[in-house]
Design a protein around this motif. Structure first.
Motif, PDB file in Angstrom:
ATOM      1  N   MET A   1     -13.561   4.552  -5.370  1.00  0.00           N
ATOM      2  CA  MET A   1     -12.491   3.603  -5.668  1.00  0.00           C
ATOM      3  C   MET A   1     -12.673   2.971  -7.039  1.00  0.00           C
ATOM      4  SD  MET A   1     -14.000   1.032  -2.837  1.00  0.00           S
ATOM      5  CE  MET A   1     -14.443   2.537  -1.955  1.00  0.00           C
TER       6      MET A   1
ATOM      7  N   GLU B   1       0.851  -1.189   0.000  1.00  0.00           N
ATOM      8  CA  GLU B   1       0.000   0.000   0.000  1.00  0.00           C
ATOM      9  C   GLU B   1       0.887   1.238   0.000  1.00  0.00           C
ATOM     10  OE1 GLU B   1      -3.064   0.097   2.991  1.00  0.00           O
ATOM     11  OE2 GLU B   1      -3.244  -2.101   2.994  1.00  0.00           O
TER      12      GLU B   1
ATOM     13  N   LEU C   1      -5.287   9.444  -0.339  1.00  0.00           N
ATOM     14  CA  LEU C   1      -5.227   8.710  -1.597  1.00  0.00           C
ATOM     15  C   LEU C   1      -4.363   7.475  -1.376  1.00  0.00           C
ATOM     16  CD1 LEU C   1      -5.948   8.702  -4.653  1.00  0.00           C
ATOM     17  CD2 LEU C   1      -3.767   9.895  -5.037  1.00  0.00           C
ATOM     18  N   THR C   2      -4.913   6.279  -1.696  1.00  0.00           N
ATOM     19  CA  THR C   2      -4.213   5.028  -1.435  1.00  0.00           C
ATOM     20  C   THR C   2      -4.244   4.134  -2.663  1.00  0.00           C
ATOM     21  OG1 THR C   2      -4.958   5.116   0.876  1.00  0.00           O
ATOM     22  CG2 THR C   2      -4.020   3.036   0.103  1.00  0.00           C
ATOM     23  N   TYR C   3      -3.056   3.646  -3.029  1.00  0.00           N
ATOM     24  CA  TYR C   3      -2.955   2.632  -4.079  1.00  0.00           C
ATOM     25  C   TYR C   3      -2.566   1.314  -3.419  1.00  0.00           C
ATOM     26  CZ  TYR C   3      -0.931  -0.214  -7.781  1.00  0.00           C
ATOM     27  OH  TYR C   3      -0.631  -1.259  -8.625  1.00  0.00           O
ATOM     28  N   THR C   4      -3.335   0.268  -3.683  1.00  0.00           N
ATOM     29  CA  THR C   4      -3.096  -1.044  -3.098  1.00  0.00           C
ATOM     30  C   THR C   4      -2.905  -2.069  -4.200  1.00  0.00           C
ATOM     31  OG1 THR C   4      -4.500  -0.499  -1.191  1.00  0.00           O
ATOM     32  CG2 THR C   4      -3.983  -2.817  -1.538  1.00  0.00           C
TER      33      THR C   4
ATOM     34  N   GLY D   1       0.391   5.421   0.055  1.00  0.00           N
ATOM     35  CA  GLY D   1      -0.648   6.412   0.251  1.00  0.00           C
ATOM     36  C   GLY D   1      -0.118   7.785   0.609  1.00  0.00           C
TER      37      GLY D   1
ATOM     38  N   ASN E   1      -5.468  -4.592  -8.226  1.00  0.00           N
ATOM     39  CA  ASN E   1      -4.934  -3.233  -8.209  1.00  0.00           C
ATOM     40  C   ASN E   1      -6.084  -2.286  -7.873  1.00  0.00           C
ATOM     41  OD1 ASN E   1      -1.966  -3.064  -9.549  1.00  0.00           O
ATOM     42  ND2 ASN E   1      -3.128  -4.790 -10.390  1.00  0.00           N
ATOM     43  N   LYS E   2      -5.887  -1.481  -6.826  1.00  0.00           N
ATOM     44  CA  LYS E   2      -6.986  -0.661  -6.322  1.00  0.00           C
ATOM     45  C   LYS E   2      -6.499   0.753  -6.020  1.00  0.00           C
ATOM     46  CE  LYS E   2     -10.288  -0.503  -2.428  1.00  0.00           C
ATOM     47  NZ  LYS E   2     -10.765  -1.234  -1.228  1.00  0.00           N
ATOM     48  N   LEU E   3      -7.247   1.731  -6.493  1.00  0.00           N
ATOM     49  CA  LEU E   3      -6.992   3.143  -6.194  1.00  0.00           C
ATOM     50  C   LEU E   3      -8.206   3.700  -5.477  1.00  0.00           C
ATOM     51  CD1 LEU E   3      -4.911   5.443  -6.631  1.00  0.00           C
ATOM     52  CD2 LEU E   3      -6.231   6.089  -8.659  1.00  0.00           C
ATOM     53  N   GLN E   4      -7.972   4.259  -4.282  1.00  0.00           N
ATOM     54  CA  GLN E   4      -9.085   4.754  -3.465  1.00  0.00           C
ATOM     55  C   GLN E   4      -8.786   6.149  -2.951  1.00  0.00           C
ATOM     56  OE1 GLN E   4     -10.799   2.021  -0.645  1.00  0.00           O
ATOM     57  NE2 GLN E   4     -11.316   3.633   0.828  1.00  0.00           N
TER      58      GLN E   4
END
Length: 468
Positions: free
Chosen positions: A388, A303, A313-316, A305, A371-374
């Motif tokens: 997200m 993660e 803002l977090t990219y996982t 962020g 792949n997740k952007l929140q």
């Protein structure tokens, strides 16, 4: 809410004869009263609570809306010297409005279960070493095993910022009569042994590692089964023999920058071992000739962020290895014991957490590459809005009806809003839409399977939750 048990004992003794000695303790009573509502979904049987993959897509699937309650209450009794604590918790779970077991007219039903029942105490002649025994929350690692179980746990500090946990837990002993007495070494159930070590190196950096060894000798008469839709150790704990080791490393780093507070979190886990006495049944129902398997798997999560102003803002990214050959004697798919995951509202648990496709950090025995952007934005101190985008893929190809294969599960769009009109009351809602990828064709009902995805998924839910 706190009460003194001494006062209660004195009052109670007015109706009892005999001599009683009362020990003073501080009583706390807590609750989590969660009303959840599935406002709409176009795929009722997709969200069915299927461990690591239980739902099926249908062409003319009826839409569904429902309300349900999931309430937990627990009492905590702590001695005046803080050395001993006892906890007892109950749960009323998944009762739908208007349905039996307490949700229909008159509300009569048998629906209360024990959630926790354990004692925690300070080890004599120590300052910070504690032991807890009984049915309790167990946490080794959120990707491998974090759930309620009967266990003995020893926690404490080694000094210099090091904390540790030692654990023995028995997850199942329902088939101990099936154990071969000649091989029995005194462990007649699904036993789990773990050690966790964690250290805070600075206010900005902490790291830890864990080792979990799991063994089981409960071989049933004949051959048991493990299938791709229930691919978890807890699903085979009463009919198999296994020896599984999981080793993991975690880190958490945060640093103030000119843009805001940056953070990086990471987890890496490797698994190895053997699983014996079961036959694997893949999604397509093909026969695997093996009953013994070598396990070798991997999971990684990262993660990255940035917190800036009222925003985060977090990219996982998450990768859990999957199995690419359904006919050999190797399990290459990461396997969890008992966990609850909610990275994706479509593929994992959501607000109606008893109705889901998977509870694991992987999909079937094919792993997961997410792949997740929140973006989370605080509109006010008591209101948070989130949006997200999640790209869902399998780690290994899944075979399709037209002879091709695919890893693409689809692109997911989601949003949430959470409002606290009072500090202990949450009103929230969520919505998600999955534009299905071709790999979803393998999860459609047989008549629909043609090698192409035919059904997208819509999910809209809300909750009213009082916690105290």
């Amino acid at each position: 809410m706190k009460r003194n048990i001494l006062a209660t004992a004195i009052a109670g003794m007015t109706t009892l004869s005999g001599s009683w000695a009362a020990t003073a303790a501080e009583i706390e009573f807590h609750g989590d009263m969660d009303n959840r509502f599935q406002a709409y979904t176009n795929q009722r049987d997709w969200f069915s609570g299927g461990n690591s993959g239980g739902g099926t897509l249908k062409d003319d699937e009826p839409t569904e809306s429902f309300g349900e309650v999931k309430y937990r209450f627990w009492a905590k009794a702590t001695s005046d010297d803080k050395n001993v604590t006892g906890v007892f918790a109950t749960e009323i779970g998944g009762i739908r409005y208007g349905e039996g077991s307490g949700g229909d007219y008159s509300g009569d039903g048998v629906n209360i279960e024990t959630r926790w029942a354990y004692v925690d105490f300070l080890v004599p002649n120590t300052l910070d070493q504690r032991v807890s025994l009984g049915l309790q929350p167990v946490s080794v690692n959120r990707h491998v095993w974090t759930e309620t179980a009967t266990a003995a746990v020893w926690k404490g500090s080694l000094g210099s910022g090091f904390d540790y946990q030692l654990l023995w837990g028995r997850g199942d002993s329902s088939n101990e009569s099936g154990v071969d007495s000649e091989q029995d070494e005194g462990w007649d159930g699904a036993d789990n042994f773990a050690i966790n070590l964690n250290k805070r190196y600075s206010p900005n950096l902490s790291a830890g590692l864990f080792y979990l060894y799991q063994m089981n000798d409960q071989i049933a008469e004949g051959i048991g089964t493990v299938n791709s839709r229930e691919y978890e150790l807890k699903s085979i704990a009463d009919n198999s023999k296994y020896s599984v080791s999981s080793f993991g490393v975690e880190m958490d780093y945060g640093q103030e920058t000119s843009l805001g507070r940056m953070f990086v979190k990471g987890t890496v886990i490797g698994q190895s071992g053997t699983i014996e006495g079961v036959n694997f049944v893949p999604l397509n129902g093909a026969t695997n000739p093996n009953t013994n398997y070598d396990l070798s798997t991997f999971l990684g999560r990262g993660e990255l962020g940035l917190q800036f102003g009222p925003n985060q803002l977090t990219y996982t990214v998450l990768y859990a290895s999957g199995d690419g050959n359904e006919q050999d004697g190797d399990f290459d798919a990461f396997i969890a014991t008992d966990v609850d995951f909610s990275d994706s509202m479509i593929f994992q648990e959501n607000m109606t957490s008893d109705d889901y496709f998977a509870e694991t950090p992987y999909i079937l025995d094919k792993g997961y590459f997410m792949n997740k952007l929140q973006l989370d934005h605080k509109v006010a101190a008591n209101i948070t809005v989130s949006g997200m985008i999640v790209y869902n893929r399998l780690a290994e190809d899944i075979a399709l009806a037209d002879g091709s294969s695919s890893k693409d599960l689809g692109l997911e769009f989601g949003s949430k809003v959470s409002y606290f009109p009072y500090p202990s009351l949450e009103l929230s809602a969520e919505a998600a839409y999955l534009a299905s990828g071709d790999a979803m064709d393998a999860l459609e009902e047989t008549a629909l399977q043609d090698g192409k995805s035919d059904q997208d998924i819509v999910h809209v839910a809300g909750r009213v939750r009082y916690k105290f």
